[in-house]
Design a protein around this motif. Structure first.
Motif, PDB file in Angstrom:
ATOM      1  N   VAL A  19     121.678 -56.197  72.386  1.00 26.19           N
ATOM      2  CA  VAL A  19     121.966 -55.624  71.067  1.00 26.19           C
ATOM      3  C   VAL A  19     123.280 -56.189  70.535  1.00 26.19           C
ATOM      4  O   VAL A  19     123.377 -56.596  69.375  1.00 26.19           O
ATOM      5  N   VAL A  20     124.280 -56.238  71.407  1.00 22.09           N
ATOM      6  CA  VAL A  20     125.576 -56.790  70.989  1.00 22.09           C
ATOM      7  C   VAL A  20     125.408 -58.253  70.578  1.00 22.09           C
ATOM      8  O   VAL A  20     125.947 -58.701  69.572  1.00 22.09           O
ATOM      9  N   TRP A  21     124.622 -58.972  71.353  1.00 19.74           N
ATOM     10  CA  TRP A  21     124.351 -60.380  71.062  1.00 19.74           C
ATOM     11  C   TRP A  21     123.664 -60.525  69.706  1.00 19.74           C
ATOM     12  O   TRP A  21     124.049 -61.348  68.883  1.00 19.74           O
ATOM     13  N   GLN A  39     138.916 -67.801  67.704  1.00 19.35           N
ATOM     14  CA  GLN A  39     137.561 -67.405  67.339  1.00 19.35           C
ATOM     15  C   GLN A  39     136.897 -66.609  68.468  1.00 19.35           C
ATOM     16  O   GLN A  39     136.209 -65.621  68.232  1.00 19.35           O
ATOM     17  N   VAL A  63     133.549 -53.719  69.729  1.00 17.42           N
ATOM     18  CA  VAL A  63     133.255 -52.700  68.714  1.00 17.42           C
ATOM     19  C   VAL A  63     131.762 -52.370  68.715  1.00 17.42           C
ATOM     20  O   VAL A  63     131.362 -51.210  68.691  1.00 17.42           O
ATOM     21  N   TYR A  64     130.938 -53.408  68.787  1.00 15.23           N
ATOM     22  CA  TYR A  64     129.486 -53.184  68.797  1.00 15.23           C
ATOM     23  C   TYR A  64     129.076 -52.411  70.052  1.00 15.23           C
ATOM     24  O   TYR A  64     128.294 -51.466  69.990  1.00 15.23           O
ATOM     25  N   ALA A  65     129.653 -52.858  71.197  1.00 18.37           N
ATOM     26  CA  ALA A  65     129.256 -52.246  72.461  1.00 18.37           C
ATOM     27  C   ALA A  65     129.542 -50.748  72.453  1.00 18.37           C
ATOM     28  O   ALA A  65     128.788 -49.954  72.999  1.00 18.37           O
ATOM     29  N   TYR A 114     134.314 -54.190  61.094  1.00 21.34           N
ATOM     30  CA  TYR A 114     133.235 -54.762  61.901  1.00 21.34           C
ATOM     31  C   TYR A 114     131.957 -53.934  61.906  1.00 21.34           C
ATOM     32  O   TYR A 114     130.879 -54.482  62.013  1.00 21.34           O
ATOM     33  N   ALA A 169     123.744 -58.410  67.271  1.00 17.63           N
ATOM     34  CA  ALA A 169     124.673 -57.976  66.223  1.00 17.63           C
ATOM     35  C   ALA A 169     125.681 -59.070  65.892  1.00 17.63           C
ATOM     36  O   ALA A 169     126.222 -59.118  64.788  1.00 17.63           O
ATOM     37  N   THR A 170     125.920 -59.965  66.855  1.00 20.08           N
ATOM     38  CA  THR A 170     126.822 -61.092  66.612  1.00 20.08           C
ATOM     39  C   THR A 170     126.328 -61.900  65.404  1.00 20.08           C
ATOM     40  O   THR A 170     127.106 -62.390  64.608  1.00 20.08           O
ATOM     41  N   PHE A 171     125.000 -62.011  65.286  1.00 12.83           N
ATOM     42  CA  PHE A 171     124.437 -62.776  64.181  1.00 12.83           C
ATOM     43  C   PHE A 171     124.144 -61.900  62.970  1.00 12.83           C
ATOM     44  O   PHE A 171     124.275 -62.329  61.841  1.00 12.83           O
ATOM     45  N   GLU A 183     119.557 -53.320  67.132  1.00 16.03           N
ATOM     46  CA  GLU A 183     118.770 -52.461  68.022  1.00 16.03           C
ATOM     47  C   GLU A 183     117.285 -52.576  67.690  1.00 16.03           C
ATOM     48  O   GLU A 183     116.440 -52.636  68.576  1.00 16.03           O
ATOM     49  N   GLU A 234     129.276 -48.854  70.030  1.00 13.59           N
ATOM     50  CA  GLU A 234     128.308 -48.185  69.155  1.00 13.59           C
ATOM     51  C   GLU A 234     126.950 -47.975  69.817  1.00 13.59           C
ATOM     52  O   GLU A 234     126.184 -47.124  69.417  1.00 13.59           O
ATOM     53  N   VAL A 235     126.635 -48.836  70.780  1.00 10.67           N
ATOM     54  CA  VAL A 235     125.279 -48.831  71.346  1.00 10.67           C
ATOM     55  C   VAL A 235     125.194 -47.839  72.495  1.00 10.67           C
ATOM     56  O   VAL A 235     125.923 -47.954  73.473  1.00 10.67           O
ATOM     57  N   ARG A 276     129.475 -71.389  62.374  1.00  8.99           N
ATOM     58  CA  ARG A 276     130.738 -71.321  63.110  1.00  8.99           C
ATOM     59  C   ARG A 276     130.533 -70.848  64.551  1.00  8.99           C
ATOM     60  O   ARG A 276     131.357 -71.115  65.395  1.00  8.99           O
ATOM     61  N   TYR A 277     129.463 -70.124  64.767  1.00  7.22           N
ATOM     62  CA  TYR A 277     129.289 -69.571  66.109  1.00  7.22           C
ATOM     63  C   TYR A 277     128.409 -70.428  66.993  1.00  7.22           C
ATOM     64  O   TYR A 277     128.054 -70.040  68.083  1.00  7.22           O
ATOM     65  N   ARG A 328     134.757 -58.123  68.196  1.00  5.89           N
ATOM     66  CA  ARG A 328     133.515 -57.631  67.567  1.00  5.89           C
ATOM     67  C   ARG A 328     132.562 -57.091  68.621  1.00  5.89           C
ATOM     68  O   ARG A 328     131.949 -56.049  68.451  1.00  5.89           O
ATOM     69  N   TRP A 329     132.407 -57.828  69.715  1.00  5.96           N
ATOM     70  CA  TRP A 329     131.508 -57.385  70.777  1.00  5.96           C
ATOM     71  C   TRP A 329     131.902 -56.008  71.299  1.00  5.96           C
ATOM     72  O   TRP A 329     131.068 -55.142  71.515  1.00  5.96           O
ATOM     73  N   TRP A 354     130.552 -70.230  72.530  1.00  5.82           N
ATOM     74  CA  TRP A 354     130.125 -68.849  72.816  1.00  5.82           C
ATOM     75  C   TRP A 354     128.618 -68.763  73.002  1.00  5.82           C
ATOM     76  O   TRP A 354     128.085 -67.736  73.316  1.00  5.82           O
ATOM     77  N   HIS A 364     125.572 -58.883  62.248  1.00 12.08           N
ATOM     78  CA  HIS A 364     126.697 -58.066  61.787  1.00 12.08           C
ATOM     79  C   HIS A 364     126.280 -56.616  61.557  1.00 12.08           C
ATOM     80  O   HIS A 364     126.739 -55.971  60.624  1.00 12.08           O
ATOM     81  N   ASP A 365     125.355 -56.119  62.364  1.00 14.72           N
ATOM     82  CA  ASP A 365     124.815 -54.784  62.133  1.00 14.72           C
ATOM     83  C   ASP A 365     124.156 -54.325  63.438  1.00 14.72           C
ATOM     84  O   ASP A 365     123.127 -54.882  63.845  1.00 14.72           O
ATOM     85  N   THR A 366     124.740 -53.305  64.076  1.00 12.61           N
ATOM     86  CA  THR A 366     124.189 -52.887  65.367  1.00 12.61           C
ATOM     87  C   THR A 366     122.822 -52.220  65.223  1.00 12.61           C
ATOM     88  O   THR A 366     121.964 -52.360  66.076  1.00 12.61           O
ATOM     89  N   LEU A 418     135.638 -62.852  68.356  1.00  7.32           N
ATOM     90  CA  LEU A 418     134.249 -62.500  68.659  1.00  7.32           C
ATOM     91  C   LEU A 418     134.199 -61.397  69.724  1.00  7.32           C
ATOM     92  O   LEU A 418     133.407 -60.461  69.630  1.00  7.32           O
TER      93      LEU A 418
END
Lengths: 383, 194
Positions: free
Chosen positions: B32-34, A45, A55-57, B138, B36-38, B46, A59-60, B100-101, A52-53, B105, B40-42, A49
């Motif tokens: 922002v990444v944090w 998990q 991938v997001y990073a 993702y 997006a973790t919840f 933002e 993008e920003v 789950r999260y 995902r981070w 983490w 699921h959309d950057t 995660l």
């Protein structure tokens, strides 16, 4: 038992909510089996995660300037404008102080409390020479021989001599300019004896001596005029295309927003676009560019002219307007928590040379506005 | 306590825009990444972070900031704001996903730019097709079926390519000794669950 690949496959389907009922059940049973499996799942998990981070990073793209613009938009232009203005002024004032004292620059730099304004101005002579005027007396002479006397009490006066009568034609158009900065005030006696009180952030352009059929001065900001009587030569205050014509009188003109004339005694006419409106004592004439023509209102003149005698008097005035006036004198930066606060109407008095926070405290007693002061910055919030 | 947190708090307290700039440089991306973790959309994340920063500035919330707790304050706030936002978008999503999260983490102590840079670099090393799948799943939130159709491969291939990518990342992490950090948190969570 399942192989690692098979397990990974099922776990990923489970995490991504791609598993069917059977697949989900399988994973749940597997997790129940032992702590080793649960630990394996947690690590899986975590890596998932992290992916995902990553991938997001990617993008920003942080862009502070565009965020700054957003911030600016949300808080309103006015605040940022005033910050900019104060910064410039603070720099120039600080610089001047350092230059004059030279000895203890550190203390000057540390000074951060709100200070009232003081008599200060810059006089621009007809030659273009600039003279800083503070609290020092000095004696100057214009090119036509007119003596310019600056007193230590913050006033300048013009005394015409009659000696150089012959050259009057050439020198007739000699103009002087008096600039009063934010946090300043100054008095002026013109060559005809007219007395002018200039408020903070004000500029007056006037002839060294008056010639011709009219006495014309040009104003930006706020000034109180006590005009020397001369029925043959009218006195005119020109503000862009608005002229205030005087027939021997005392009145206040304010151009901070539109043109506002308040008459104390005598008679004045306000003229714009070919139309003239006559004001009586205790009346206010307002010309607002956004509206047509000049409006006349009956007013209590005291709040409008009190500044010249060293008082702030506010009578049911909007907080926005009050803070504008205080800012000009105390050099404040003002932030409003929200725009509605500008429209709260308040009353109060304050001596101009006193601590402005006294006034804030009394405002807090009569309203739900709260004033939070840090250095020269005032944050106004709602209770 | 980190010097940078101290500086951010000090500058924000006197409402210097420089403090906002420093805060932005240091925390914007991780937050922002944090978020997006919840979410699921950057893009949404933002917006959440920017609104939060505006409020920090606008309401002088920064007055109460302490350098010691700055980081946890920021991450906790963004987490809560993101979850609130999620409730608005899809009330059910939270119940069946985020639970789950709520695991180790939550420790965002290792949530640093450096970690991102490492993972970003790892992603770039993956085969182009796998990268494409990762983006679809993702970022675009596509289901396996949609990804398979778009790329002309089977659903099973989509899953196995992703599993492979995860394996590579896991091995890299092990090499980087980060597993030690992970085990530390794991131990903690095991102890607390007993």
């Amino acid at each position: 038992m399942m192989g690692q690949n098979e397990i990974d496959n099922k776990l990923l389907l489970y995490l991504l909510d791609e598993a069917d009922d059977t697949g989900r059940k399988e994973v749940e049973v597997w997790l129940e089996e032992n702590e080793h499996n649960r630990a394996y799942f947690r690590e899986f998990q975590r890596v998932h995660l992290e992916l995902r981070w990553g991938v997001y990073a990617r993008e920003v793209q942080p862009d502070f300037n565009s965020f700054r613009r957003k911030l600016k938009k949300r808080l309103g232009m006015r605040i940022w404008y005033s910050v900019a203005a104060v910064l410039v002024l603070a720099l120039s004032v600080g610089g001047a102080l350092l230059w004059h004292t030279g000895e203890q620059p550190v203390q000057v730099a540390l000074e951060q409390t709100i200070q009232p304004g003081k008599p200060q101005a810059v006089l621009v002579l007809s030659s273009g020479e600039k003279v800083e005027m503070g609290e020092i007396a000095r004696q100057l002479e214009e090119q036509d021989g007119t003596s310019v006397r600056v007193s230590e009490a913050g006033s300048v006066s013009y005394q015409s001599t009659q000696e150089k009568e012959g050259t009057e034609k050439d020198l007739g158009k000699m103009m002087n300019r008096l600039l009063v900065p934010r946090g300043g005030e100054f008095n002026l006696t013109l060559s005809d004896g007219t007395r002018v009180w200039l408020n903070a952030e004000t500029e007056l352009l006037y002839p060294v001596r008056f010639n011709g059929k009219q006495r014309v001065v040009y104003l930006k900001g706020e000034a109180y005029f006590d005009v020397a009587k001369n029925e043959e030569i009218p006195f005119i205050v020109q503000v862009e295309d608005v002229s205030v014509k005087v027939y021997g009188t005392e009145f206040n003109v304010n151009t901070y927003e539109g043109v506002e004339t308040v008459l104390v005694t005598g008679a004045v006419g306000m003229k714009q676009g070919g139309k003239e409106v006559l004001l009586k004592p205790n009346q206010k004439g307002i010309f607002d560019k956004s509206k047509d023509g000049i409006r006349v209102e009956d007013v209590d003149v005291l709040p409008y002219v009190a500044w010249k005698d060293g008082d702030f008097i506010f009578r049911n005035e909007s907080l926005g307007s009050i803070m504008d006036k205080l800012s000009r004198w105390y050099g404040l930066e003002v932030f409003y928590q929200n725009g509605e606060l500008c429209d709260v109407h308040l009353s109060g008095n304050l001596k101009r040379y006193k601590d402005v926070q006294e006034l804030f405290r009394s405002f807090e007693k009569i309203s739900d506005a709260r004033f939070n002061v840090k250095g020269n910055t005032v944050f106004i919030s709602k209770l | 306590m980190r010097a940078i947190d101290q500086e951010i708090c000090a500058l924000l307290k006197v409402r210097k825009i420089g403090g906002m700039e420093l805060l932005f440089k240091e925390y914007y991306k991780p937050l922002v990444v944090w978020g997006a973790t919840f979410l699921h959309d950057t893009q949404r994340a933002e917006d959440v972070v920017q609104d939060f920063f505006v409020k920090l500035w606008e309401k002088s919330l920064a007055d109460n900031l302490l350098p010691d707790t700055l980081k946890s304050y920021l991450f906790t706030s963004v987490r809560n704001l993101s979850l609130n936002q999620l409730d608005k978008i899809d009330p059910l999503a939270r119940a069946c996903d985020v639970a789950r999260y709520e695991s180790p983490w939550e420790e965002y102590d290792s949530f640093e730019d450096e970690v991102f840079r490492r993972i970003e670099a790892e992603i770039e090393k993956l085969p182009p097709r796998t990268q494409e799948i990762i983006r679809c799943v993702y970022l675009k939130g596509m289901k396996y079926k949609e990804v398979a159709e778009e790329l002309g491969i089977s659903v099973a291939t989509v899953n196995s390519l992703l599993v492979k990518a995860l394996k590579t990342l896991r091995q890299q992490a092990e090499n980087k000794d980060e597993i030690a950090v992970y085990l530390f948190f794991l131990e903690k969570s095991l102890l607390s669950s007993q």
